[in-house]
Design an enzyme around this catalytic site. Structure first.
Site, PDB file in Angstrom:
ATOM      1  N   ARG A   1       0.871  -1.176   0.000  1.00  0.00           N
ATOM      2  CA  ARG A   1       0.000   0.000   0.000  1.00  0.00           C
ATOM      3  C   ARG A   1       0.903   1.219   0.000  1.00  0.00           C
ATOM      4  O   ARG A   1       2.119   1.106   0.078  1.00  0.00           O
ATOM      5  CB  ARG A   1      -1.002  -0.006   1.168  1.00  0.00           C
ATOM      6  CG  ARG A   1      -0.754  -0.868   2.350  1.00  0.00           C
ATOM      7  CD  ARG A   1       0.267  -0.342   3.321  1.00  0.00           C
ATOM      8  NE  ARG A   1       0.113   1.084   3.480  1.00  0.00           N
ATOM      9  CZ  ARG A   1       1.098   1.912   3.702  1.00  0.00           C
ATOM     10  NH1 ARG A   1       2.342   1.479   3.784  1.00  0.00           N
ATOM     11  NH2 ARG A   1       0.902   3.208   3.819  1.00  0.00           N
ATOM     12  N   GLY A   2       0.266   2.394  -0.069  1.00  0.00           N
ATOM     13  CA  GLY A   2       1.057   3.611  -0.236  1.00  0.00           C
ATOM     14  C   GLY A   2       1.162   3.898  -1.731  1.00  0.00           C
ATOM     15  O   GLY A   2       1.501   3.005  -2.520  1.00  0.00           O
TER      16      GLY A   2
ATOM     17  N   ASP B   1      -1.806  10.730  -1.644  1.00  0.00           N
ATOM     18  CA  ASP B   1      -2.104   9.699  -2.641  1.00  0.00           C
ATOM     19  C   ASP B   1      -2.443  10.308  -3.994  1.00  0.00           C
ATOM     20  O   ASP B   1      -2.358   9.655  -5.018  1.00  0.00           O
ATOM     21  CB  ASP B   1      -3.255   8.815  -2.158  1.00  0.00           C
ATOM     22  CG  ASP B   1      -2.797   8.013  -0.953  1.00  0.00           C
ATOM     23  OD1 ASP B   1      -2.730   8.589   0.145  1.00  0.00           O
ATOM     24  OD2 ASP B   1      -2.455   6.838  -1.120  1.00  0.00           O
TER      25      ASP B   1
ATOM     26  N   LYS C   1      -4.606   9.926   3.525  1.00  0.00           N
ATOM     27  CA  LYS C   1      -5.333   9.025   4.414  1.00  0.00           C
ATOM     28  C   LYS C   1      -6.352   9.774   5.272  1.00  0.00           C
ATOM     29  O   LYS C   1      -6.081  10.867   5.764  1.00  0.00           O
ATOM     30  CB  LYS C   1      -4.321   8.285   5.294  1.00  0.00           C
ATOM     31  CG  LYS C   1      -4.884   7.276   6.242  1.00  0.00           C
ATOM     32  CD  LYS C   1      -5.797   6.248   5.596  1.00  0.00           C
ATOM     33  CE  LYS C   1      -5.110   5.520   4.462  1.00  0.00           C
ATOM     34  NZ  LYS C   1      -6.064   4.735   3.639  1.00  0.00           N
TER      35      LYS C   1
HETATM   36  O1  MRU Z   1      -4.399   3.210   2.216  1.00  0.00           O
HETATM   37  P1  MRU Z   1      -2.913   3.344   2.102  1.00  0.00           P
HETATM   38  O2  MRU Z   1      -2.171   2.744   3.246  1.00  0.00           O
HETATM   39  O3  MRU Z   1      -2.410   2.882   0.767  1.00  0.00           O
HETATM   40  O4  MRU Z   1      -2.709   4.899   2.162  1.00  0.00           O
HETATM   41  C1  MRU Z   1      -1.432   5.466   2.170  1.00  0.00           C
HETATM   42  C2  MRU Z   1      -1.466   6.862   2.588  1.00  0.00           C
HETATM   43  O5  MRU Z   1      -2.479   7.510   2.633  1.00  0.00           O
HETATM   44  C3  MRU Z   1      -0.187   7.431   2.982  1.00  0.00           C
HETATM   45  O6  MRU Z   1      -0.308   8.116   4.140  1.00  0.00           O
HETATM   46  C4  MRU Z   1       0.361   8.323   2.010  1.00  0.00           C
HETATM   47  O7  MRU Z   1       0.638   9.545   2.398  1.00  0.00           O
HETATM   48  C5  MRU Z   1       0.433   8.151   0.626  1.00  0.00           C
HETATM   49  S1  MRU Z   1       1.743   7.115   0.239  1.00  0.00           S
HETATM   50  C6  MRU Z   1       3.234   7.944   0.468  1.00  0.00           C
END
Ligand code: MRU
Length: 366
Positions: free
Chosen positions: A54-55, A249, A260
């Site tokens: 993820r990320g 994201d 997030k």
């Molecule tokens: O749902 P996820 O774990 O994929 O979300 C990731 C995020 O929102 C991270 O905090 C983020 O800032 C983006 S990835 C560097």
């Protein structure tokens, strides 16, 4: 970055088998360190959808390798183009908010379009997947170098006292191929001997902060404290946060940021308390087509992520029910922080204002 003194990345081609790529399966962190083999494009899509990885940047890198596996499969399918189109659709449907997914798939499609020979297409898809990963590492490290200057400036203002940084979710090396986005400046500062301490938001419902950010900071020896999601405002009111750094994201070309769920509330609290709120991002996260952040598609995930919580009990990873059986739950995975609440964007090319002008001045080729 290091795990028990050994350098790791989050994704790589299997060292002995070119037909397989490997990932750290993040569902098991922080309790177990598990490496998973991905052998088909479908498995790659599943790994993204079920958040083994993820990320945003890592989702992009996984999509890149999955498109390579799709090309291998397509070469045996009888209709290469149709197979690739279906694979792209399948991957695109996994997670709607992180734009790196679209970016990586498009990049693979462009790389192989117009190439006549199918073997060449497969070879190019592999090289492109590798390039996406290598470039991501360089980008993240450069984000680290630019963000370091901001931390250094605060450290100087505090005469070398500890700089307290609040972060949300995991925008660490486990969200990228290496270094991270929000954590890259923190690792750079720590490695340079600047005193830093990180407030780690637990980040319900999936607890990426408590499980993943805390784990990776711990392995790098960065002082940190895990807090529940609602603590940030209190800390800010009491002078216990010097700056916030979060990831994103998807960032509109006007500087609005989807990150997030819960990020927006931290930005509001930071704004109310006059605390700098920075967003770290690779340019691969910029959406050049959307001008209004509120138009960004927001992923809604299964309610069970809210009604259950995961943890270690008697050496086993278990899911425990939190809510009354009959209560419905809603699970919005991201929210949008408008540019006016963002102090600056930390990119691989430097720090800029969260505005169309700021972004275009750095990335003028777009
Ligand atoms: O749902 P996820 O774990 O994929 O979300 C990731 C995020 O929102 C991270 O905090 C983020 O800032 C983006 S990835 C560097």
């Amino acid at each position: 970055m290091n795990i028990n003194g050994k350098s790791h990345r989050t994704i790589w081609l299997h060292p002995k088998n070119n037909l397989v790529f490997q990932i750290i399966d993040q569902r098991h962190l922080p309790h177990r360190f598990v490496i998973a083999d991905i052998t088909t494009a479908k498995e790659g899509a599943r790994a993204i959808e079920e958040m083994w990885v993820r990320g945003a940047p890592l989702i992009g890198a996984t999509a890149g390798y999955s498109m390579y596996l799709a090309a291998l499969e397509a070469s045996k399918s009888g209709d290469f183009e149709a197979y690739m189109e279906d694979a792209a659709k399948m991957l695109l449907a996994t997670r709607p908010t992180a734009i790196n997914l679209h970016w990586a798939i498009k990049r693979q499609q462009k790389a192989i379009e117009g190439v006549e020979n199918i073997e060449d297409k497969v070879r190019i898809a592999l090289q492109t997947a590798k390039d996406i990963c290598e470039e991501d590492v360089v980008i993240s490290e450069n984000i680290g170098n630019h963000g370091l200057e901001l931390i250094e400036a605060i450290s100087e203002l505090k005469s070398g006292e500890v700089v307290n940084i609040l972060t949300h979710c995991n925008a660490g090396w486990l969200a990228t191929v290496d270094w991270g986005t929000a954590t890259a400046p923190i690792y750079k500062a720590h490695d340079k001997g600047i005193k830093v301490h990180v407030w780690v938001d637990e980040t319900r419902p999936r607890n990426q902060g408590a499980r993943i950010t805390a784990w990776e900071l711990g392995h790098h020896g960065v002082p940190h404290t895990v807090i529940v999601d609602n603590v940030g405002g209190h800390l800010m009111q009491h002078g216990m946060v010097d700056m916030c750094i979060v990831g994103t994201d998807r960032t509109t070309y006007t500087g609005d940021v989807a990150n997030k769920i819960g990020t927006y509330l931290k930005a509001l609290a930071a704004n109310d308390n006059g605390i700098p709120f920075y967003v770290a991002l690779p340019s691969t996260t910029i959406d050049w087509e959307i001008s209004d952040g509120l138009m960004i598609p927001i992923e809604e995930r299964d309610a069970s992520e809210v009604t259950y919580i995961q943890g270690l009990h008697e050496q086993e990873i278990k899911q425990v029910l939190l809510t009354p059986d009959s209560s419905p739950a809603a699970n919005y995975a991201f929210d949008v922080t408008l540019a006016r609440l963002v102090t600056g964007l930390i990119t691989e090319k430097g720090v800029c204002e969260a505005s169309e002008k700021g972004i275009r001045d750095l990335f003028d080729s777009k």
